[in-house]
Motif scaffolding. Structure first.
Motif, mmCIF file in Angstrom:
data_model
loop_
_atom_site.group_PDB
_atom_site.id
_atom_site.type_symbol
_atom_site.label_atom_id
_atom_site.label_comp_id
_atom_site.label_asym_id
_atom_site.label_seq_id
_atom_site.Cartn_x
_atom_site.Cartn_y
_atom_site.Cartn_z
ATOM 1 N N CYS A 1 -5.442 4.579 2.761
ATOM 2 C CA CYS A 1 -6.233 3.492 3.357
ATOM 3 C C CYS A 1 -6.017 3.391 4.872
ATOM 4 O O CYS A 1 -6.852 2.840 5.584
ATOM 5 C CB CYS A 1 -5.919 2.158 2.686
ATOM 6 N N CYS B 1 0.760 3.368 0.556
ATOM 7 C CA CYS B 1 1.180 1.981 0.377
ATOM 8 C C CYS B 1 1.217 1.697 -1.126
ATOM 9 O O CYS B 1 0.705 2.462 -1.945
ATOM 10 C CB CYS B 1 0.252 1.028 1.122
ATOM 11 N N CYS C 1 -2.301 1.680 -2.944
ATOM 12 C CA CYS C 1 -2.927 2.998 -3.099
ATOM 13 C C CYS C 1 -2.115 3.866 -4.054
ATOM 14 O O CYS C 1 -2.671 4.660 -4.810
ATOM 15 C CB CYS C 1 -3.076 3.683 -1.737
HETATM 16 ZN ZN LIG Z 1 -2.964 2.312 1.227
#
Ligand SMILES: [Zn+2]
Length: 194
Positions: free
Chosen positions: A148, A176, A179
């Motif tokens: 992202c 992250c 994700c």
């Molecule tokens: Zn992410």
């Protein structure tokens, strides 16, 4: 005088080794002597580069690939005149790394440890957790999420289809938490598999 233990940790591609190298370079520029240890099976190009760049620093830096990541080699090879002991890929060292690091601090060394905090399944990696408990200072560094691009990455998502904990290679993506969970659930996998 007692030494100090500093841990620099984070996911793959978070800049741990870069930060470790920066601290080593800084120590050398202040006239300290440094020894760098890393598991022989996980040699990173970054240290070879540094060795070449710093080779002019008249013997104040030496690099040591450690056979099988056996921590007792560190204890055996650290010289009395050494000020800074840097240990990279700390997650791959044998369990006795904790006692070895404690011993080095007692000898007055500055011990810098870089390593992954978690494996690709979010489990604490090797003895890094114990080393963080022992440390006087812990720094967590992060890459941006490779999916992202918005959040700090938290997990080294493995793209390779190997399932053992130790898989040395660049087949990882820093993701992250959101994700990572999507990737593990098979969503948006087109992002991660060619
Ligand atoms: Zn992410």
């Amino acid at each position: 005088m007692a030494g100090l233990v500093k841990v620099i940790t984070g996911e793959m591609f978070s800049g741990k080794s870069r930060e470790l190298a920066r601290l080593v370079r800084e120590s050398l520029s202040m006239g300290f002597r440094a020894q760098v240890f890393y598991p022989a099976h996980a040699v990173r190009g970054s240290w070879r580069d540094i060795d070449q760049r710093l080779s002019g620093v008249d013997g104040h830096l030496s690099l040591h690939p450690v056979p099988d990541g056996q921590a007792q080699y560190i204890a055996a090879w650290v010289r009395s005149e050494t000020d800074v002991v840097a240990i990279d890929e700390g997650q791959f060292f044998s369990d006795d790394i904790v006692g070895v690091v404690r011993g080095l601090r007692r000898q007055g060394k500055l011990v810098l440890i870089g390593g992954l905090d978690q494996d690709y399944l979010e489990n604490p990696f090797g003895r890094m957790g114990d080393l963080m408990c022992l440390a006087n200072e812990v720094v967590k560094v992060h890459a941006f999420c490779a999916a992202c691009g918005q959040a700090d990455a938290a997990v080294s998502h493995r793209v390779a289809r190997e399932s053992g904990q130790v898989w040395v290679g660049d087949d990882y993506l820093p993701l992250c938490e959101d994700c990572y969970l999507m990737a593990r659930n098979g969503q948006a996998m087109s992002l991660f598999v060619d």
